[in-house]
Design a protein around this motif. Sequence first.
Motif, PDB file in Angstrom:
ATOM      1  N   GLY A 220      58.290  36.355 -16.083  1.00 19.64           N
ATOM      2  CA  GLY A 220      59.302  36.830 -16.863  1.00 19.64           C
ATOM      3  C   GLY A 220      59.457  38.063 -18.124  1.00 19.64           C
ATOM      4  N   LEU A 221      59.766  39.652 -16.979  1.00 17.91           N
ATOM      5  CA  LEU A 221      59.970  40.292 -17.135  1.00 17.91           C
ATOM      6  C   LEU A 221      61.327  40.907 -17.513  1.00 17.91           C
ATOM      7  CD1 LEU A 221      56.298  42.320 -17.326  1.00 17.91           C
ATOM      8  CD2 LEU A 221      57.180  41.139 -19.287  1.00 17.91           C
ATOM      9  N   ALA A 222      62.011  40.933 -18.604  1.00 17.09           N
ATOM     10  CA  ALA A 222      63.199  41.433 -18.271  1.00 17.09           C
ATOM     11  C   ALA A 222      63.015  43.656 -18.250  1.00 17.09           C
ATOM     12  CB  ALA A 222      63.594  41.152 -18.857  1.00 17.09           C
ATOM     13  N   VAL A 223      62.754  43.773 -17.602  1.00 17.02           N
ATOM     14  CA  VAL A 223      61.759  45.571 -17.539  1.00 17.02           C
ATOM     15  C   VAL A 223      63.092  45.927 -15.568  1.00 17.02           C
ATOM     16  CG1 VAL A 223      60.490  45.092 -18.523  1.00 17.02           C
ATOM     17  CG2 VAL A 223      59.998  44.809 -15.515  1.00 17.02           C
ATOM     18  N   SER A 224      63.517  46.917 -15.756  1.00 22.27           N
ATOM     19  CA  SER A 224      63.898  47.911 -14.737  1.00 22.27           C
ATOM     20  C   SER A 224      63.266  48.587 -13.657  1.00 22.27           C
ATOM     21  CB  SER A 224      64.947  48.945 -14.596  1.00 22.27           C
ATOM     22  OG  SER A 224      63.534  49.575 -16.096  1.00 22.27           O
ATOM     23  N   ASP A 225      61.957  48.345 -14.116  1.00 18.02           N
ATOM     24  CA  ASP A 225      60.982  49.279 -13.338  1.00 18.02           C
ATOM     25  C   ASP A 225      58.983  48.675 -13.181  1.00 18.02           C
ATOM     26  OD1 ASP A 225      61.530  51.732 -11.438  1.00 18.02           O
ATOM     27  OD2 ASP A 225      62.812  51.596 -13.080  1.00 18.02           O
ATOM     28  N   MET A 226      58.770  48.332 -12.433  1.00 18.53           N
ATOM     29  CA  MET A 226      57.342  48.042 -13.078  1.00 18.53           C
ATOM     30  C   MET A 226      56.233  49.275 -12.361  1.00 18.53           C
ATOM     31  SD  MET A 226      55.219  44.897 -12.363  1.00 18.53           S
ATOM     32  CE  MET A 226      55.767  43.927 -13.513  1.00 18.53           C
ATOM     33  N   VAL A 227      55.089  50.014 -12.775  1.00 16.93           N
ATOM     34  CA  VAL A 227      54.293  50.678 -11.976  1.00 16.93           C
ATOM     35  C   VAL A 227      52.973  50.535 -11.622  1.00 16.93           C
ATOM     36  CG1 VAL A 227      53.633  53.130 -11.241  1.00 16.93           C
ATOM     37  CG2 VAL A 227      55.844  52.597 -12.940  1.00 16.93           C
ATOM     38  N   LEU A 228      52.321  50.320 -10.515  1.00 18.33           N
ATOM     39  CA  LEU A 228      50.841  50.069 -11.060  1.00 18.33           C
ATOM     40  C   LEU A 228      50.335  51.184 -10.672  1.00 18.33           C
ATOM     41  CD1 LEU A 228      51.827  46.365  -8.499  1.00 18.33           C
ATOM     42  CD2 LEU A 228      51.504  46.670 -10.731  1.00 18.33           C
ATOM     43  N   LEU A 229      49.225  51.713 -11.269  1.00 16.53           N
ATOM     44  CA  LEU A 229      48.396  52.891 -10.904  1.00 16.53           C
ATOM     45  C   LEU A 229      47.220  52.454 -10.453  1.00 16.53           C
ATOM     46  CD1 LEU A 229      49.735  54.757 -13.698  1.00 16.53           C
ATOM     47  CD2 LEU A 229      50.440  55.110 -11.264  1.00 16.53           C
ATOM     48  N   GLY A 230      46.358  52.643  -9.655  1.00 16.45           N
ATOM     49  CA  GLY A 230      45.168  52.214  -9.567  1.00 16.45           C
ATOM     50  C   GLY A 230      44.421  50.644  -9.205  1.00 16.45           C
TER      51      GLY A 230
ATOM     52  N   ARG B 156      61.995  47.255  -9.981  1.00 16.08           N
ATOM     53  CA  ARG B 156      62.065  48.229  -8.731  1.00 16.08           C
ATOM     54  C   ARG B 156      59.694  48.291  -8.793  1.00 16.08           C
ATOM     55  NH1 ARG B 156      64.866  53.320  -8.503  1.00 16.08           N
ATOM     56  NH2 ARG B 156      64.588  52.980 -10.272  1.00 16.08           N
ATOM     57  N   VAL B 157      59.602  47.782  -7.856  1.00 15.18           N
ATOM     58  CA  VAL B 157      58.125  48.049  -7.925  1.00 15.18           C
ATOM     59  C   VAL B 157      57.132  49.582  -7.673  1.00 15.18           C
ATOM     60  CG1 VAL B 157      55.707  46.338  -7.675  1.00 15.18           C
ATOM     61  CG2 VAL B 157      58.121  45.410  -8.584  1.00 15.18           C
ATOM     62  N   TRP B 158      56.940  50.078  -8.351  1.00 13.17           N
ATOM     63  CA  TRP B 158      55.810  51.393  -7.677  1.00 13.17           C
ATOM     64  C   TRP B 158      54.422  51.236  -7.600  1.00 13.17           C
ATOM     65  CZ3 TRP B 158      59.796  55.310  -6.753  1.00 13.17           C
ATOM     66  CH2 TRP B 158      60.964  55.080  -7.171  1.00 13.17           C
TER      67      TRP B 158
ATOM     68  N   SER C 273      49.650  66.800 -13.216  1.00  8.87           N
ATOM     69  CA  SER C 273      49.626  66.037 -12.024  1.00  8.87           C
ATOM     70  C   SER C 273      50.694  65.362 -11.428  1.00  8.87           C
ATOM     71  CB  SER C 273      48.387  65.258 -11.999  1.00  8.87           C
ATOM     72  OG  SER C 273      49.362  64.086 -12.943  1.00  8.87           O
ATOM     73  N   PRO C 274      50.583  65.288  -9.981  1.00 10.12           N
ATOM     74  CA  PRO C 274      51.590  65.021  -9.360  1.00 10.12           C
ATOM     75  C   PRO C 274      52.895  63.394  -9.727  1.00 10.12           C
ATOM     76  CG  PRO C 274      50.139  65.812  -7.866  1.00 10.12           C
ATOM     77  CD  PRO C 274      49.358  66.099  -8.988  1.00 10.12           C
ATOM     78  N   SER C 275      51.097  62.566 -10.560  1.00 11.55           N
ATOM     79  CA  SER C 275      50.947  61.252 -11.150  1.00 11.55           C
ATOM     80  C   SER C 275      52.107  60.779 -11.932  1.00 11.55           C
ATOM     81  CB  SER C 275      50.090  60.325 -10.573  1.00 11.55           C
ATOM     82  OG  SER C 275      48.745  61.406 -11.619  1.00 11.55           O
ATOM     83  N   LEU C 276      51.822  61.995 -12.685  1.00 11.50           N
ATOM     84  CA  LEU C 276      52.430  61.974 -14.010  1.00 11.50           C
ATOM     85  C   LEU C 276      53.480  62.560 -14.762  1.00 11.50           C
ATOM     86  CD1 LEU C 276      52.312  61.424 -17.175  1.00 11.50           C
ATOM     87  CD2 LEU C 276      51.579  64.375 -17.756  1.00 11.50           C
ATOM     88  N   SER C 277      54.337  63.819 -13.104  1.00 12.25           N
ATOM     89  CA  SER C 277      55.707  63.936 -12.977  1.00 12.25           C
ATOM     90  C   SER C 277      56.431  62.504 -13.067  1.00 12.25           C
ATOM     91  CB  SER C 277      55.463  65.842 -12.827  1.00 12.25           C
ATOM     92  OG  SER C 277      55.452  64.737 -10.935  1.00 12.25           O
ATOM     93  N   HIS C 278      55.630  62.240 -11.356  1.00 10.14           N
ATOM     94  CA  HIS C 278      56.532  60.675 -10.602  1.00 10.14           C
ATOM     95  C   HIS C 278      56.545  59.534 -11.907  1.00 10.14           C
ATOM     96  CE1 HIS C 278      55.786  63.115  -6.893  1.00 10.14           C
ATOM     97  NE2 HIS C 278      56.717  62.163  -6.243  1.00 10.14           N
ATOM     98  N   LEU C 279      55.662  59.610 -12.753  1.00 11.61           N
ATOM     99  CA  LEU C 279      55.724  58.525 -13.693  1.00 11.61           C
ATOM    100  C   LEU C 279      57.274  59.020 -14.588  1.00 11.61           C
ATOM    101  CD1 LEU C 279      51.910  57.968 -14.683  1.00 11.61           C
ATOM    102  CD2 LEU C 279      53.571  56.100 -13.447  1.00 11.61           C
TER     103      LEU C 279
ATOM    104  N   ILE D 262      60.079  57.822 -13.249  1.00 13.31           N
ATOM    105  CA  ILE D 262      60.662  56.797 -12.791  1.00 13.31           C
ATOM    106  C   ILE D 262      61.215  55.708 -14.044  1.00 13.31           C
ATOM    107  CG2 ILE D 262      59.142  54.411 -11.958  1.00 13.31           C
ATOM    108  CD1 ILE D 262      57.746  55.937 -10.330  1.00 13.31           C
ATOM    109  N   VAL D 263      60.382  56.190 -14.990  1.00 13.69           N
ATOM    110  CA  VAL D 263      60.214  55.934 -16.390  1.00 13.69           C
ATOM    111  C   VAL D 263      61.759  56.659 -16.641  1.00 13.69           C
ATOM    112  CG1 VAL D 263      60.284  55.796 -18.638  1.00 13.69           C
ATOM    113  CG2 VAL D 263      58.423  55.804 -17.226  1.00 13.69           C
ATOM    114  N   LEU D 264      62.758  57.148 -16.492  1.00 14.94           N
ATOM    115  CA  LEU D 264      64.201  58.355 -16.956  1.00 14.94           C
ATOM    116  C   LEU D 264      65.022  57.490 -15.861  1.00 14.94           C
ATOM    117  CD1 LEU D 264      62.775  62.203 -17.305  1.00 14.94           C
ATOM    118  CD2 LEU D 264      63.681  60.031 -19.021  1.00 14.94           C
ATOM    119  N   GLY D 265      64.411  57.013 -14.950  1.00 15.98           N
ATOM    120  CA  GLY D 265      65.223  56.443 -14.162  1.00 15.98           C
ATOM    121  C   GLY D 265      66.113  57.471 -12.671  1.00 15.98           C
ATOM    122  N   ALA D 266      64.908  58.307 -12.619  1.00 13.64           N
ATOM    123  CA  ALA D 266      65.456  59.797 -12.131  1.00 13.64           C
ATOM    124  C   ALA D 266      64.278  59.710 -10.505  1.00 13.64           C
ATOM    125  CB  ALA D 266      65.239  60.771 -12.927  1.00 13.64           C
ATOM    126  N   ALA D 267      63.505  59.067 -10.447  1.00 12.56           N
ATOM    127  CA  ALA D 267      63.065  58.920  -9.145  1.00 12.56           C
ATOM    128  C   ALA D 267      63.358  58.337  -8.516  1.00 12.56           C
ATOM    129  CB  ALA D 267      61.173  58.439  -9.608  1.00 12.56           C
TER     130      ALA D 267
END
Length: 354
Positions: A250-260, A277-279, A334-340, A343-348
Amino acid sequence: MGPDTAVVDGRRAVGVTGGGRETAPRGPRDGGAARRLRRAVRALLAVLVVAAVVVPLSAAARPRIPAPAPADPAAPTTPAALTSAYAANRADAAQASRMAAAHGYAHRAAVDRSLASSSRHLLAFDGRGPGRVTEVIGDLAHADRVAVLVPGSDTSLDTYGRFRADALALSRELTRRAPAGTHPAVVAWLGYETPDTVSTTVLTTRRAEQAAPHLRQLVRELRVLTGRAARIAPVCHSYGSVVCGRAAAGLAVSDMVLLGSPGTGADSVAALRTRARVWAARGDDDWVANVPHVHADLFGRTFGFGADPVDPAFGARVFPAGRGGHSDYFKPGSPSLSHLARIVLGAAKETRGH
């Protein structure tokens, strides 16, 4: 599921017959997969036993801190209404601080007093019990890139500082990387009662199912405030990924990120029924890698969260998180923060692999 902790290892458990004898292995036809499944189920049962012993103590230790019932205003739909909502929730936080202090809860009083500062942008606030708060970092009224942080277990107003620190770190990284003309914002959403890490509750989807409608409602409000063109991305940490899994359809979102993530309650991205897009990412030193990815029906309830989101079979876009542990995904540099941020900016880039 919250800060670093140990996971009980049930590998040495063996089957016992009704007469008290250990059962012998079933032989080659049993297969390695079946043996791994049995070991995983036994490990899960061991965790349940330990949690069942500890949970009465942890539940008893959590005080029901008094605070005023929050007002229930209409969701803000304009910048002016957003400013009014911020002011009203700061006023509630100030009153909650006074009540907490009067009842001897000095730490909570200090947290509430900080939230009542004129510099804070509270989209929602409820100081009762473990507490709930939705805080905006950035200019939400003009944002076109919005990250919604969804926390894991052991997150409450009393531990809110560490959750907000993650949101601030992501906000700084977004600001640093945002192209000219792009306006990012971060929403720190402590919008549900998170489970305790050492409890039976953290092993079920019950809290996530309770939280999912509230997360959907928040995203709907953000859509109204920011417009249809804005990119909204839930960033879901640990048990928060179970919440996002339950809310995904039910979420109208562009991306979803699953961490740990210990799992989402779904066996694949397709089963989440989302167009986003699920990351997924997991740090090399994250203990959640030892959590068994199984479902087990016990005591009339389902325990465990199923497939591992970083397993290629799950179907997520897996990105590297570096050598960090369970609490290091938002660590500056960290690599994770830069990738996050990308993703949020739509540039991943859409990559797969761990």
